[in-house]
Design a protein around this motif. Structure first.
Motif, PDB file in Angstrom:
ATOM      1  N   ILE A  24       0.666  -0.881   0.098  1.00 39.00           N
ATOM      2  CA  ILE A  24      -0.126  -0.137   0.065  1.00 39.00           C
ATOM      3  C   ILE A  24       1.100   1.425  -0.245  1.00 39.00           C
ATOM      4  N   ASP A  25       2.100   1.048   0.905  1.00 40.10           N
ATOM      5  CA  ASP A  25       2.643   2.355   1.128  1.00 40.10           C
ATOM      6  C   ASP A  25       3.661   2.866  -0.571  1.00 40.10           C
ATOM      7  N   ASP A  26       3.565   1.674  -1.824  1.00 38.21           N
ATOM      8  CA  ASP A  26       3.778   2.289  -2.978  1.00 38.21           C
ATOM      9  C   ASP A  26       2.833   2.593  -3.703  1.00 38.21           C
ATOM     10  N   VAL A  27       1.654   2.267  -3.307  1.00 35.39           N
ATOM     11  CA  VAL A  27       0.523   3.113  -4.317  1.00 35.39           C
ATOM     12  C   VAL A  27       0.187   4.869  -4.085  1.00 35.39           C
ATOM     13  N   THR A  28      -0.139   5.589  -4.788  1.00 37.21           N
ATOM     14  CA  THR A  28      -0.180   7.019  -5.144  1.00 37.21           C
ATOM     15  C   THR A  28      -2.330   6.963  -4.586  1.00 37.21           C
ATOM     16  N   PHE A  29      -2.631   7.314  -4.058  1.00 37.73           N
ATOM     17  CA  PHE A  29      -4.315   7.322  -3.985  1.00 37.73           C
ATOM     18  C   PHE A  29      -4.712   8.528  -4.147  1.00 37.73           C
ATOM     19  N   TYR A  30      -5.813   9.214  -5.030  1.00 43.50           N
ATOM     20  CA  TYR A  30      -6.607  10.005  -5.026  1.00 43.50           C
ATOM     21  C   TYR A  30      -7.754   8.929  -4.705  1.00 43.50           C
ATOM     22  N   PRO A  31      -8.692  10.210  -3.576  1.00 46.16           N
ATOM     23  CA  PRO A  31      -7.977  10.722  -3.329  1.00 46.16           C
ATOM     24  C   PRO A  31      -7.018  10.207  -1.995  1.00 46.16           C
ATOM     25  N   GLU A  32      -5.544  11.840  -1.226  1.00 47.66           N
ATOM     26  CA  GLU A  32      -4.954  10.781  -0.137  1.00 47.66           C
ATOM     27  C   GLU A  32      -6.184   9.990   0.929  1.00 47.66           C
ATOM     28  N   SER A  33      -7.239  10.584   0.813  1.00 38.32           N
ATOM     29  CA  SER A  33      -7.899  10.027   2.566  1.00 38.32           C
ATOM     30  C   SER A  33      -8.320   8.408   2.069  1.00 38.32           C
ATOM     31  N   SER A  34      -7.984   7.792   1.348  1.00 43.55           N
ATOM     32  CA  SER A  34      -8.283   6.547   0.719  1.00 43.55           C
ATOM     33  C   SER A  34      -7.530   5.406   0.899  1.00 43.55           C
ATOM     34  N   LYS A  35      -6.411   6.057   1.665  1.00 42.54           N
ATOM     35  CA  LYS A  35      -5.384   5.490   2.242  1.00 42.54           C
ATOM     36  C   LYS A  35      -5.767   5.352   3.640  1.00 42.54           C
ATOM     37  N   ASN A  36      -6.326   5.618   3.874  1.00 45.23           N
ATOM     38  CA  ASN A  36      -6.414   5.668   5.061  1.00 45.23           C
ATOM     39  C   ASN A  36      -8.004   4.936   5.023  1.00 45.23           C
ATOM     40  N   ARG A  37      -8.396   4.637   4.594  1.00 41.97           N
ATOM     41  CA  ARG A  37      -9.837   3.596   4.698  1.00 41.97           C
ATOM     42  C   ARG A  37      -9.207   2.510   4.770  1.00 41.97           C
ATOM     43  N   LEU A  38      -8.384   2.156   3.089  1.00 35.70           N
ATOM     44  CA  LEU A  38      -8.310   0.658   3.519  1.00 35.70           C
ATOM     45  C   LEU A  38      -7.096   0.186   4.117  1.00 35.70           C
ATOM     46  N   LYS A  39      -6.396   0.894   4.397  1.00 33.04           N
ATOM     47  CA  LYS A  39      -5.081   0.442   5.058  1.00 33.04           C
ATOM     48  C   LYS A  39      -5.396  -0.430   6.808  1.00 33.04           C
ATOM     49  N   PRO A  40      -6.566   0.426   7.042  1.00 32.04           N
ATOM     50  CA  PRO A  40      -7.049  -0.324   8.380  1.00 32.04           C
ATOM     51  C   PRO A  40      -7.941  -1.089   7.935  1.00 32.04           C
ATOM     52  N   MET A  41      -8.314  -1.125   6.991  1.00 34.73           N
ATOM     53  CA  MET A  41      -9.295  -2.398   6.502  1.00 34.73           C
ATOM     54  C   MET A  41      -8.144  -3.492   6.793  1.00 34.73           C
ATOM     55  N   ILE A  42      -7.140  -3.139   5.598  1.00 33.46           N
ATOM     56  CA  ILE A  42      -6.139  -4.623   6.233  1.00 33.46           C
ATOM     57  C   ILE A  42      -5.180  -5.044   7.147  1.00 33.46           C
TER      58      ILE A  42
END
Length: 918
Positions: free
Chosen positions: A441-459
């Protein structure tokens, strides 16, 4: 002389109105007939690759506005990269397996017919149903002007595709991540199958809230030195799970209290229990939870023993601090039960009804009355059985898991299921699957950036992935099991042979072929000793493995792995984004996508969800018939897709107005460069041309920067502001005189035409990804110089406007133009003047940065600018403290150019006389 015939008026056949609903289908069909997508590939054969991997819609039903949004956004992004010069790939796909199609086919057949039918025949009907809707949806997407590999889509039920889904499963198994467990999972009794987390929705549900007394066993009382009544008070919302209770969980670090009326609760919850009326006695003794560990209580429903255990999952924010534990019916219950060797009792069948085990295990008195009873109907009879042990009952509404398809409440039910283990290390990997996915996940660019904060806690917080389903329509978990030992055979030769059979016959082979046929020739296994596993794969495994089946298999010209981009709705954080990430991380320890874009959902103009009952559904085909797909595409580009997108007839009408503005701007530009046969040299541009070219270069760079980060709303806002204000509002207005009235080959006229042509061509490359039909139509009517060797819009590559010497700073001039406009507004309203050419401006112009007097006159569209005027003063305006006066023009109106620069109204002005040869 009729001076009108001497004017170089705008000339183009490019229609003012697009008549989109009528004309779009003809052009789209011509594109598809010419296989434009293949041409696009050929035209960028050696260019940098951009791969957009299409998330598959479900092949069931017509396309809706959400589908249209998703595919249009993908098409805009794909074409943007294409018009920027990149090679692009998008292989469209469809999810074809799964419960919804089974249900539709089952509805048509009837339950009895379905159950009597061979599995392979039922699968054949499911295949036909899916194929029908693949064709329907493909036609719907093509009507939107979507460019993709429509002739070679990926369809998850294709034989080779099924084989590659199976190969991905085998890869996961070989990595040591596939495990079979008897544990509780979400179970849809309405659909009779296990569900993954991604298939769970939360809706409000009314449930019981009950407190029940579990009396300590005599041995437990003796251990604790207690006499008389003494028991733990448990709280639960599911009375139907009480027969399966085998434990009570206490928090290991909490103190518990015994009341003098014989009830044990957590000390931290004692006051709340008094207030709620659950217990009423004073505290007679304190007991540490550790003192009660592994002591026995008596289940009041059936008299079976229930073991006290310790668990960190016990919370003190509600209930009694004593948690009813049924390992067959809950995730936490199962975990604490596993740690304490609690029996896993699961007396509920796939329909959600009590089975024969309620009798065989003595789980309920009068068991015959309960066998076959649905669990949700058993709550009241069980409450009656509790008698005085039911200390309090009430009802409350809370958020509860429901099946995403049947919309019925789910249950936790322990069954034998297949899981992908999240916290095991894949073979030859240094990290667990969870850690590998989080690293990816850390190597992925997210649009919007906040979506990283949705996917990461799910994992981070997800359980093991249950990938097995107890249905018929899907890719089977095609493994053999040895009958005598239950060992699962993961022999490479056997797995490869089955995969190769699937390539030719599809996954139906698992059902139609015998064990002997499914084993490779010369196999060491005796077919009679083996049995087939009958479960199928979760449909999220199908779509989650598409990076392998589409991008890596070599069966499609679909681009590169990892893909440049995945883009889907925000619900896919728990769906496709996550399943794809887990499988790619399991097999290759990398993310399958370099960039991840999330879009919102479509709602009406009030922000409400669309539904037929509300009458607020906007259907794509209706929009196309009324407005044309270009308007729908522009609506997508003009919407903030990172939130929910509003759409309604009113919003589409506004979008259509914006489309007309863009279209008519291009029409004006085309019409005024019709006779241009060569661009002027860079040093030939005048002040006004250099100003607009510099402004355009700055604006287009900003638009491109927005588009580069997929901000189409921001990019179009910048572009539309430029079109409305500087380009159309000023430049196209102030240059009409030179375009229409100067000599055809006058250097000033040719410079302005060249500036317009450069701007139009550059701007075409920016609008083409969104308004591809219109851009193609513009090229069709463009003059030869503009069109060059382009046959259609797909020959277009974005070009910047040329860099020119810096022109004037427009800050002061725009203020002056605005102040002048406001000053004379009343003159037009009161019909004192018809046009600003009837006026001249007087004042000190040294502070105004345009040095050429004619250019300055054109800036204000007046006939003269002087230090003083003898004409009648009609207005004044100020600029930075300097006052300018506005006067009626003192010269006569030229009958040709209408500027008041002539000696008499009967004769042309000096400039016009020279042009026409007088």
């Amino acid at each position: 002389m009729d001076y009108k015939d001497t004017l170089l008026l705008p000339k183009t056949d490019f229609p003012m109105r697009g008549n989109l609903p009528t004309n779009e289908p003809k052009r789209y069909n011509a594109w598809y007939d010419a296989d434009i997508y293949e041409q696009m590939k050929a035209k960028r054969a050696d260019a940098e690759m951009f791969t957009l991997h299409d998330g598959p819609p479900y092949a069931n039903g017509d396309i809706h506005i959400g589908h249209a949004l998703n595919k249009t956004l993908k098409d805009i992004i794909l074409k943007y990269n294409y018009f920027q010069g990149k090679a692009v790939r998008m292989t469209p796909g469809w999810d074809c397996h799964g419960l919804p199609i089974e249900q539709k086919v089952e509805e048509k057949l009837g339950k009895s017919k379905k159950e009597a039918m061979p599995t392979e025949k039922f699968r054949e009907l499911c295949r036909a149903h899916a194929a029908k809707f693949v064709d329907i949806q493909r036609d719907g997407f093509k009507q939107l002007g979507i460019m993709a590999d429509w002739e070679n889509p990926y369809v998850t039920m294709d034989f080779k595709f099924e084989a590659n889904i199976y190969r991905t499963l085998c890869d996961v198994a070989k990595k040591g991540l596939l495990v079979e467990r008897h544990k509780p999972i979400f179970w849809s009794w309405a659909a009779r199958t296990a569900l993954a987390d991604a298939e769970v929705e939360y809706e409000d549900k009314e449930d019981y809230s009950i407190y029940v007394h579990f009396e300590l066993s005599d041995a437990a009382k003796e251990t604790l030195g207690l006499e008389g009544k003494a028991g733990l008070v448990i709280w639960t919302t599911t009375p139907w799970t009480l027969p399966a209770n085998t434990g009570i969980s206490l928090h290991p670090e909490e103190m518990y209290v015994l009341t003098n009326d014989g009830h044990i609760v957590a000390e931290a919850r004692y006051n709340a229990m008094i207030e709620e009326g659950v217990v009423s006695g004073d505290i007679s003794r304190k007991i540490a939870s550790t003192q009660m560990n592994h002591l026995l209580t008596i289940n009041p429903v059936n008299g079976r023993t229930s073991t006290i255990v310790l668990g960190e999952h016990v919370l003190m924010d509600g209930g009694s601090g004593c948690v009813h534990t049924a390992p067959g019916h809950g995730e936490d219950d199962y975990k604490v039960g596993l740690a304490n060797n609690l029996e896993v009792v699961m007396p509920v069948d796939e329909r959600g009804c009590y089975d024969e085990s309620v009798k065989g295990l003595n789980l309920l008195p009068n068991p015959d009355e309960f066998i076959g009873m649905h669990i949700f109907k058993a709550n009241e009879p069980i409450l009656e059985l509790l008698g005085e042990n039911l200390l309090k009952q009430s009802k409350f509404v809370h958020s509860y898991p429901h099946c995403w398809r049947t919309k019925k409440p789910l249950i936790y039910r322990a069954t034998n299921q297949w899981f992908i283990s999240i916290d095991d290390k894949p073979a030859d990997a240094s990290d667990t699957l969870r850690a590998s996915a989080l690293n990816a996940i850390d190597d992925v660019t997210f649009y919007p950036e906040s979506s990283k904060n949705r996917l990461k806690p799910m994992i981070e917080g997800r359980p093991d992935w249950c990938i097995s389903r107890q249905r018929s329509w899907g890719v089977p978990i095609a493994f053999f099991r040895v009958k005598s030992t239950k060992e699962v055979i993961l022999d490479s030769d056997v797995l490869a042979h089955i995969a190769n059979l699937f390539d030719v016959h599809g996954a139906d082979a698992w059902y139609s072929m015998s064990n002997a046929e499914l084993l490779p020739e010369g196999s060491k296994y005796n077919p009679d000793d083996l049995e087939k596993i009958s479960d199928i794969l979760d449909v999220w495994f199908d779509s989650g493995s598409t990076w392998n089946s589409v991008l890596s298999s070599g069966n499609y010209d679909a681009g590169e792995y990892p893909a440049s981009l995945y883009i889907e709705g925000s619900d896919q954080h728990r769906g496709w984004f996550q399943s794809s990430l887990l499988l790619s991380s399991a097999v290759n320890q990398v993310s399958p996508y370099k960039t991840l874009i999330t879009h919102g959902f479509t709602v009406d103009d009030k922000g409400e969800k669309m539904s037929k009952s509300k009458g607020n559904v906007v259907a794509p085909d209706k929009v196309i018939k009324q407005y044309g797909s270009e308007i729908l595409r522009l609506w997508v580009a003009l919407s903030n897709y990172q939130t929910d997108l509003k759409i309604s007839d009113g919003i589409l009408k506004q979008t259509a107005e914006q489309y007309r503005k863009i279209r008519n701007t291009f029409r004006f530009l085309l019409a005024n460069v019709d006779d241009l046969d060569a661009y002027v040299e860079v040093d030939a541009y005048g002040e006004l041309d250099r100003w607009i070219l510099t402004k355009a270069k700055e604006v287009f760079a900003s638009v491109k920067a927005s588009f580069d980060t997929y901000d189409f709303l921001g990019g179009f806002a910048t572009l539309n502001h430029f079109i409305t204000n500087e380009l159309s509002g000023i430049y196209m207005d102030i240059t009409k005189d030179r375009l229409y009235c100067e000599d055809k080959n006058d250097a000033v006229r040719r410079a302005t035409q060249s500036a317009m042509a450069h701007i139009a061509k550059s701007m075409l490359g920016l609008i083409a990804p969104v308004l591809t039909y219109t851009a193609d139509e513009i090229l069709e009517y463009a003059p030869a110089l503009f069109k060059a060797d382009m046959e259609n819009v797909f020959d277009l590559v974005y070009v910047e406007v040329p860099t020119v010497e810096a022109s004037f700073d427009d800050t002061l001039l725009i203020e002056a133009r605005q102040n002048f406009s406001e000053a004379i507004d009343s003159l037009k309203k009161e019909k004192i003047i018809k046009a600003t050419l009837e006026l001249e401006i007087a004042g000190d112009t040294t502070s105004l940065p345009i040095k050429n007097s004619k250019d300055l006159e054109d800036w204000f569209v007046v006939s003269a600018i002087k230090t003083s005027s003898e004409g009648e003063q009609v207005a004044t305006f100020e600029v930075e403290g300097k006052t300018f006066t506005v006067h009626k023009a003192t010269a006569a109106k030229c009958p040709r150019c209408w500027r008041f620069t002539s000696t008499s109204e009967a004769s042309a002005c000096e400039r016009c006389a020279k042009v026409v040869g007088l």
